[in-house]
Scaffold this motif. Structure first.
Motif, PDB file in Angstrom:
ATOM      1  N   GLU A   1     -15.240 -89.178 -84.762  1.00 30.95           N
ATOM      2  CA  GLU A   1     -14.546 -87.986 -84.283  1.00 30.95           C
ATOM      3  C   GLU A   1     -15.531 -87.089 -83.551  1.00 30.95           C
ATOM      4  N   ARG A   2     -15.175 -86.710 -82.364  1.00 31.06           N
ATOM      5  CA  ARG A   2     -16.063 -85.923 -81.510  1.00 31.06           C
ATOM      6  C   ARG A   2     -16.203 -84.497 -82.047  1.00 31.06           C
ATOM      7  N   LYS A   3     -17.427 -84.071 -82.207  1.00 32.36           N
ATOM      8  CA  LYS A   3     -17.698 -82.711 -82.657  1.00 32.36           C
ATOM      9  C   LYS A   3     -17.467 -81.737 -81.506  1.00 32.36           C
ATOM     10  N   HIS A   4     -16.779 -80.647 -81.803  1.00 33.27           N
ATOM     11  CA  HIS A   4     -16.473 -79.671 -80.755  1.00 33.27           C
ATOM     12  C   HIS A   4     -17.762 -79.046 -80.216  1.00 33.27           C
ATOM     13  N   GLY A   5     -17.878 -79.039 -78.903  1.00 30.78           N
ATOM     14  CA  GLY A   5     -19.012 -78.385 -78.262  1.00 30.78           C
ATOM     15  C   GLY A   5     -20.315 -79.138 -78.323  1.00 30.78           C
ATOM     16  N   VAL A   6     -20.289 -80.437 -78.694  1.00 29.77           N
ATOM     17  CA  VAL A   6     -21.551 -81.163 -78.843  1.00 29.77           C
ATOM     18  C   VAL A   6     -22.249 -81.323 -77.504  1.00 29.77           C
TER      19      VAL A   6
ATOM     20  N   ARG B   1     -33.426 -87.493 -82.837  1.00 34.65           N
ATOM     21  CA  ARG B   1     -32.577 -87.476 -81.652  1.00 34.65           C
ATOM     22  C   ARG B   1     -33.182 -88.372 -80.585  1.00 34.65           C
ATOM     23  N   PHE B   2     -32.348 -89.234 -80.009  1.00 35.86           N
ATOM     24  CA  PHE B   2     -32.763 -90.129 -78.940  1.00 35.86           C
ATOM     25  C   PHE B   2     -31.915 -89.825 -77.700  1.00 35.86           C
ATOM     26  N   ASN B   3     -32.582 -89.709 -76.554  1.00 34.81           N
ATOM     27  CA  ASN B   3     -31.913 -89.435 -75.283  1.00 34.81           C
ATOM     28  C   ASN B   3     -32.232 -90.558 -74.304  1.00 34.81           C
TER      29      ASN B   3
ATOM     30  N   ASN C   1     -24.747 -89.869 -84.802  1.00 30.98           N
ATOM     31  CA  ASN C   1     -23.906 -88.683 -84.818  1.00 30.98           C
ATOM     32  C   ASN C   1     -24.267 -87.805 -83.625  1.00 30.98           C
ATOM     33  N   ASP C   2     -23.439 -86.800 -83.392  1.00 29.25           N
ATOM     34  CA  ASP C   2     -23.647 -85.898 -82.248  1.00 29.25           C
ATOM     35  C   ASP C   2     -23.836 -86.713 -80.966  1.00 29.25           C
TER      36      ASP C   2
ATOM     37  N   LEU D   1     -27.306 -90.492 -72.363  1.00 27.52           N
ATOM     38  CA  LEU D   1     -26.640 -90.831 -73.610  1.00 27.52           C
ATOM     39  C   LEU D   1     -27.526 -90.306 -74.733  1.00 27.52           C
ATOM     40  N   THR D   2     -27.016 -89.386 -75.507  1.00 29.57           N
ATOM     41  CA  THR D   2     -27.810 -88.791 -76.580  1.00 29.57           C
ATOM     42  C   THR D   2     -27.113 -89.017 -77.911  1.00 29.57           C
ATOM     43  N   PHE D   3     -27.897 -89.279 -78.939  1.00 25.56           N
ATOM     44  CA  PHE D   3     -27.360 -89.486 -80.281  1.00 25.56           C
ATOM     45  C   PHE D   3     -28.445 -89.147 -81.298  1.00 25.56           C
ATOM     46  N   SER D   4     -28.016 -88.838 -82.502  1.00 21.64           N
ATOM     47  CA  SER D   4     -28.931 -88.525 -83.601  1.00 21.64           C
ATOM     48  C   SER D   4     -28.688 -89.519 -84.728  1.00 21.64           C
ATOM     49  N   ILE D   5     -29.771 -89.923 -85.385  1.00 18.47           N
ATOM     50  CA  ILE D   5     -29.693 -90.911 -86.463  1.00 18.47           C
ATOM     51  C   ILE D   5     -30.579 -90.469 -87.619  1.00 18.47           C
TER      52      ILE D   5
END
Length: 870
Positions: free
Chosen positions: A566-571, A664-666, A703-704, A730-734
């Protein structure tokens, strides 16, 4: 019609007022047809002439002026040529004059601003208004913070939005209005504590957004400290959801004005190049990895340490227009509808002479196969058939074990009968597990033996070594700082198996044997030994010497289905703001390169507190990793071979992580304008610790997650000659599940070429040869020197009777292919399940085999898959 004509000819103020009231009542009701009718009868011109007449009176009669302005604005909104009519009537100066004369009369001023906005909707008219002083007039209305006449200020913003064409924006910058807008925004933001005037604050931001559409506006915005001002104000607004319109608009401005850069790489061209045929200066491609044996050289050192010392787009975000927008098709064509019945009935014409079709006979050897020995079965063979028929069908696949490898076709292509290995001629290669040794003599019929001699010739050459003195001992990768967690997994005597040589090398076979015995692998249709043997023969451009553990070890399917994230609002805007923070606070950026394919000596792996990356294994793709902050990394993917574009697939290893820390990986050089990562898709992760604890599986992680346009600009060459194109992030946190683990991250569940080849070997070994006709040929050799397999699967004829053989030859063909795009690994998983079903004893599979001959190319682009390309 009568009202319009009377309106034009009458000079009586009462008559004019009555006509205006009647027209207002008529045009306020119903649809727009009445307004268009008035326009068609010259209503716009009549209203403009009346406005000119009223403006000449001193002072103007507001009882007539206000309804006239309201009616003029309402009609002008529907009149597409209203701007041209205003110019023809020379009414631009009149409208500006009325606006100036009513600066103190706010009700009349509001009506004048409304008409001004309608006039400015025409670009030419808006430019003329800007030249004649409309910008200065509006900035007299837009005042610093005040609770009075806020409605008038709001209408002034609406007029300003229409005025900001390219020329007017440049004029506003040259006259200092951009800096004035920033000061006004700061004043309203500082004083509007109760957030009662959000629309005015957003109106100021929208004016800034329009002005910064031009390069001069963006440069002036940066020089006026606009990034710092908006970033600081946005931080104050994040805690209040009602301020989302302000946050969204400010974020768009910040992203647009962020200074554009090129990717932090030496060149955007791929790190790998391949000499294409026909180039006189080309060199022969690199042969397969010599002595490749699992990434066990770095992984087994991890497992068995030799010392214990230290070692948006969010919904609210508007899409910005690209400079290379393509024109959409303006009309629909029913290409899929065929109306010619005779054409539908006719047979398609051959696209080449019929005699040329003979060259494809080699692809259909089943049509000339000798089935004379079909019914000559011994009792032993019948018993074997009974055992094979009892194998489970597709839902519960057959698992190879030590006792099940007693099949007449148990051989693995190009290997000795008594031992599974990469090459019968290799004396130094020992298979650790004895379970794969042959326990009994295999019977070979002469027909199959002759058939396989010819088929195996190419693959035998494929697996020949470049170096006769090839050794399985490889250089060791550096030790991790803390590998003590592996000691708890194995018994103490395991460390005694390691005997480092003076040169810093150790034998890997004992470690691998111990690893597999201590942690038995129970993966459907997978054998680590077959995979390793196949992987040793693979030829890659980077000359891979390592293998990723998930591919070698195998993995189980997920225990349950997982819904999309589920997409977090404002991510998305939060990530953009984090990027802006780098620009505003550059001292917080570490900027350390920790992995680099182009300049390995320039990277700084193993630095204190940073992760260690690696991607030089089959299907791996990671070109560069840069540590931005303590727990944040920018990653750059490698382009396709001999190319400077096509970035999507990623697959790499990461280690030396801390527990329960969000990293966080970008990935900053994505190319597509949108991605499924914006709609709930997650990447996949494989943990080595989890695998050794009995849970060897890829899991959805991250996430995010969001995907958005960044500030890195294409080079002209990478953009195909187009300017103004940008990369996407593409950014994500693990949060990693274990400390000092070895984890693998990938775009999707990886499926390598070696996985496919070893899977085909297992399927061939364990099929029922009396029921399933299986033929594996080499369709062609790839440019990289790897065979591209072609499979034939169908049912054996029930007997050697003429009718059965004729039915066999007359079966229609079904042609299946997968992996024309190497990055679409999901296609290989679908193909894997299809193959397992077709060779199973499932009744549906049996019916399909009896009805069709399946020609299957399970991997159309082996080189792309091997080298980790899109």
């Amino acid at each position: 019609k009568f009202g319009v004509f009377s309106f034009q000819s009458s000079c009586d103020k009462d008559v004019i007022l009555n006509i205006l009231n009647v027209l207002t009542d008529l045009l306020s009701l119903g649809t727009g047809r009445r307004i268009h009718y008035v326009i068609s009868k010259g209503g716009s011109e009549a209203l403009l002439r009346a406005l000119t007449a009223i403006a000449q009176t001193e002072p103007p009669n507001h009882s007539t002026l206000l309804p006239l302005l309201r009616l003029l604005a309402r009609v002008g909104q529907r009149d597409r040529k209203f701007g041209l009519k205003v110019q023809k009537a020379e009414a631009t100066d009149i409208i500006l004059s009325l606006t100036r004369r009513n600066l103190g009369h706010h009700l009349a001023l509001s009506h004048c601003l409304w008409v001004l906005r309608v006039c400015a909707s025409n670009v030419t008219t808006g430019t003329m208004l800007g030249i004649n002083g409309a910008m200065e007039l509006l900035f007299k209305v837009i005042t610093p913070y005040s609770k009075r006449h806020v409605r008038t200020v709001r209408k002034a913003f609406n007029s300003a939005f229409s005025l900001f064409s390219e020329s007017n924006s440049r004029r506003a910058v040259n006259r200092g209005y951009l800096s004035a807008l920033l000061r006004l925004y700061q004043d309203w933001h500082r004083n509007d504590i109760s957030n009662n005037y959000i629309y005015i604050r957003r109106g100021l931001l929208l004016c800034l957004k329009y002005i910064t559409n031009i390069q001069l506006g963006r440069e002036t915005f940066l020089g006026s400290q606009g990034m710092e001002i908006l970033f600081t104000s946005v931080q104050d607004c994040l805690s209040c959801k009602n301020l989302d319109p302000i946050i969204t608009t400010a974020t768009q401005i910040l992203r647009k004005c962020y200074p554009k850069e090129h990717l932090p790489v030496v060149t955007v061209r791929s790190s790998y190049s391949f000499p294409l045929p026909g180039n006189a200066n080309s060199e022969t491609p690199h042969e397969g990895s010599e002595g490749k044996w699992l990434k066990i050289e770095h992984l087994c050192l991890y497992l068995f340490p030799t010392s214990t010392g230290d070692y948006e787009s969010d919904e609210e975000e508007e899409d910005e227009k690209e400079l290379d927008n393509e024109d959409g098709d303006s009309k629909e064509e029913d290409y899929d509808l065929e109306t010619d019945v005779n054409k539908l009935r006719s047979r398609p014409m051959l696209d080449r002479p019929e005699e040329e079709l003979g060259q494809y006979e080699a692809m259909c050897p089943e049509l000339s196969f000798n089935f004379q020995d079909l019914e000559l079965e011994s009792m032993e063979e019948k018993n074997l058939e009974d055992r094979t028929e009892s194998l489970p069908s597709a839902p519960s696949h057959f698992i190879p074990t030590a006792t099940s490898v007693k099949h007449p076709n148990c051989r693995w292509r190009n290997q000795s009968v008594t031992e599974v290995g990469p090459d019968p001629g290799e004396q130094d290669f020992k298979v650790p597990l004895q379970s794969w040794r042959k326990k009994e003599e295999c019977r070979w019929d002469q027909t199959d033996e002759k058939r396989d001699i010819a088929e195996a010739a190419q693959d035998t050459d494929f697996c020949k070594e470049e170096d006769p003195a090839r050794s399985q001992v490889l250089a060791l990768r550096p030790l991790s700082k803390d590998a003590a967690w592996y000691k708890k997994i194995f018994y103490p005597h395991c460390e005694a198996l390691i005997s480092p040589s003076p040169g810093g090398r150790l034998e890997s076979s004992g470690i691998v044997r111990n690893l597999l015995e201590e942690h038995k692998v129970d993966i459907l249709f997978h054998s680590p030994h077959l995979y390793a043997a196949r992987a040793k023969c693979v030829k890659s451009i980077p000359r891979y010497r390592d293998m990723a553990l998930p591919d070698f070890w195998g993995h189980q399917p997920p225990p349950y289905s997982k819904p999309t994230l589920e997409r977090k609002h404002g991510v998305q805007r939060d990530k953009v703001l984090d990027d802006v923070r780098r620009l505003i606070h550059p001292d917080d950026v570490i900027g350390r390169t920790v992995f680099d394919l182009d300049e390995p000596s320039g990277s700084n792996p193993g630095a204190p507190g940073c992760l260690t990356f690696f991607s030089k294994f089959e299907s791996g793709n990671l070109r560069k990793a840069i540590q931005v902050r303590e727990f944040e990394y920018d990653l750059i993917m490698n382009a396709d071979v001999n190319s400077n574009q096509h970035h999507q697939w990623f697959y790499f290893e990461v280690r030396d992580m801390k527990l329960s820390v969000p990293y966080r990986f970008n990935i900053i050089n994505c190319e597509k304008s949108n991605s499924q990562f914006n709609y709930g898709m997650q990447l996949v992760m494989y943990s080595v610790k989890e695998a050794l604890q009995g849970r060897p599986r890829w899991i959805r992680a991250g996430n995010d997650i969001c995907y958005y346009k960044n500030h890195y600009r294409y080079s002209t060459a990478a953009g195909g000659g187009m300017r103004g194109k940008f990369y996407y992030t593409l950014t994500f946190s693990i949060k990693f599940p274990h400390k000092d683990d070895v984890c693998y991250l990938a775009y999707h569940y990886p499926y390598t070429y070696s996985t496919m080849m070893s899977h085909l070997d297992i399927l061939e070994q364990n099929r029922n040869p009396k029921k399933v006709y299986w033929r594996q040929q080499t369709l062609c050799q790839t440019l990289g020197g790897n065979p591209c397999p072609l499979l034939t699967i169908t049912a054996m004829p029930e007997s050697k009777n003429r009718d059965d053989l004729e039915q066999f030859c007359n079966r229609p063909y079904v042609f299946l292919t997968a992996r024309v795009h190497p990055g679409e690994s999901n296609a290989s998983w679908v193909m894997k399940g299809t193959l397992e079903l077709l060779v199973s004893s499932d009744p549906i599979a049996d019916l399909l085999r009896k009805c069709f001959i399946f020609k299957i190319v399970p991997m159309l682009n082996p080189d792309g898959v091997i080298n980790g390309k899109l």
